[in-house]
Design a protein around this motif. Structure first.
Motif, PDB file in Angstrom:
ATOM      1  N   VAL B  13       0.775  -1.339  -0.100  1.00 54.27           N
ATOM      2  CA  VAL B  13       0.155  -0.231   0.240  1.00 54.27           C
ATOM      3  C   VAL B  13       1.003   0.886   0.035  1.00 54.27           C
ATOM      4  O   VAL B  13       1.806   1.086   0.808  1.00 54.27           O
ATOM      5  N   GLU B  15       2.133   4.726   1.956  1.00 53.69           N
ATOM      6  CA  GLU B  15       1.807   5.513   3.101  1.00 53.69           C
ATOM      7  C   GLU B  15       0.260   6.799   2.875  1.00 53.69           C
ATOM      8  O   GLU B  15      -0.041   7.046   2.217  1.00 53.69           O
ATOM      9  N   GLU B  17      -2.523   5.340   3.935  1.00 49.49           N
ATOM     10  CA  GLU B  17      -3.972   4.443   3.472  1.00 49.49           C
ATOM     11  C   GLU B  17      -4.539   3.634   4.809  1.00 49.49           C
ATOM     12  O   GLU B  17      -3.856   3.290   6.023  1.00 49.49           O
ATOM     13  N   ASN B  18      -4.902   3.626   4.997  1.00 53.57           N
ATOM     14  CA  ASN B  18      -5.604   2.377   6.917  1.00 53.57           C
ATOM     15  C   ASN B  18      -6.062   1.476   5.781  1.00 53.57           C
ATOM     16  O   ASN B  18      -6.347   1.472   4.240  1.00 53.57           O
ATOM     17  N   LEU B  19      -5.660  -0.089   6.652  1.00 52.56           N
ATOM     18  CA  LEU B  19      -5.483  -0.770   5.919  1.00 52.56           C
ATOM     19  C   LEU B  19      -6.295  -1.631   7.137  1.00 52.56           C
ATOM     20  O   LEU B  19      -6.240  -1.610   8.429  1.00 52.56           O
ATOM     21  N   ALA B  79      -3.434   5.320   9.355  1.00 55.31           N
ATOM     22  CA  ALA B  79      -2.929   6.174   8.063  1.00 55.31           C
ATOM     23  C   ALA B  79      -1.333   5.718   7.533  1.00 55.31           C
ATOM     24  O   ALA B  79      -0.295   5.762   9.504  1.00 55.31           O
ATOM     25  N   SER B  80      -1.346   4.592   7.423  1.00 52.64           N
ATOM     26  CA  SER B  80       0.132   3.788   7.248  1.00 52.64           C
ATOM     27  C   SER B  80       0.967   4.115   7.248  1.00 52.64           C
ATOM     28  O   SER B  80       0.863   5.005   6.212  1.00 52.64           O
ATOM     29  N   VAL B 109       4.537  -0.930   2.999  1.00 52.62           N
ATOM     30  CA  VAL B 109       4.530   0.208   2.459  1.00 52.62           C
ATOM     31  C   VAL B 109       5.645   1.700   2.300  1.00 52.62           C
ATOM     32  O   VAL B 109       6.397   0.874   2.790  1.00 52.62           O
TER      33      VAL B 109
END
Lengths: 113, 111
Positions: B13, B15, B17-19, B79-80, B109
């Motif tokens: 993903v 940087e 992103e919520n996962l 908020a990766s 990430v």
């Protein structure tokens, strides 16, 4: 982790030789565990201990023995090492069997040639 | 025999992103559940422990939940960041056994 130490960190040994890995804890936890980690298999339980001189087998115990003569030390012995025992070995400790979390050591990378 | 499945096996993903990482057990009788993080060549670091009386736990940007009726757990990372790149392992405990592990989700990430 500061409370659990594994030794040695790395070891290369020949097929057929005995090998002993050591796990030492300073947390006075009752339960100690040995796992092995292999690609494609994840972590699998080898043996565990629920007190001094009290041990039991895990999922992959064949070829391994353990001993716990003191609360702080849990030894894993490969009586006659084989190439299939090449793996990373992790020791873990916990205060109790279920309600408490586990704390893991840094691991021992063992290569059997 | 209890088996633990983690989906996806790998995830990449950008940087920010919520996962969500998923974990499921073939036998839903899980007493408690623990999520770990493992960096390459390193040991396991405990992230969250959900005990028998709890349904979820939060630590910073991490939230883990456990649905005992279905034997499923999720780890939510908000908020990766590139520093979150690692393998995430879930493990469950049943009475009379030790922690049983899934094979992990490897997260990357990118910045």
């Amino acid at each position: 982790d500061a409370g659990i130490t594994q030794s040695p960190r790395h070891k290369v040994t020949e097929t057929g030789t005995p090998v002993t890995l050591r796990c030492h804890q300073t947390e006075n936890h009752r339960y100690m565990y040995w796992y092995r980690q292999d690609p494609g298999h994840g972590l699998r339980l080898i043996h565990y201990s629920y007190g001094v001189k009290d041990t039991d087998k895990g999922e992959v115990s064949d070829g391994y023995s353990v001993s716990r003569s003191k609360t702080e030390d849990f030894l894993l012995t490969l009586e006659s090492a084989t190439s299939s025992q090449t793996s990373v070995y992790f020791c873990a400790i916990s205060e109790g069997p279920g309600a408490y979390g586990y704390t893991f050591g840094s691991g021992t990378r063992l290569t059997v040639v | 025999k209890q088996e633990v499945t983690q989906i996806p096996a790998a995830l990449s993903v950008p940087e920010g992103e919520n996962l969500v990482l998923n974990c499921s057990f073939t036998d839903s009788a899980i007493y408690n559940l623990q999520w770990f993080r493992q960096d390459p060549g390193k040991g396991l670091t405990s992230l969250l422990l959900i005990q028998s009386s709890q349904r979820e736990q939060t630590s910073g940007r991490l939230n883990a939940s456990l649905d005992k009726s279905s034997g499923r757990s999720t780890l939510y990372i908000a908020a990766s960041q590139p520093g979150d790149s690692a393998t995430y392992l879930c493990a469950g405990y049943q009475a009379g056994t030790a922690l049983i592990f899934g094979k992990g989700t490897t997260l990357s990430v990118s910045s």
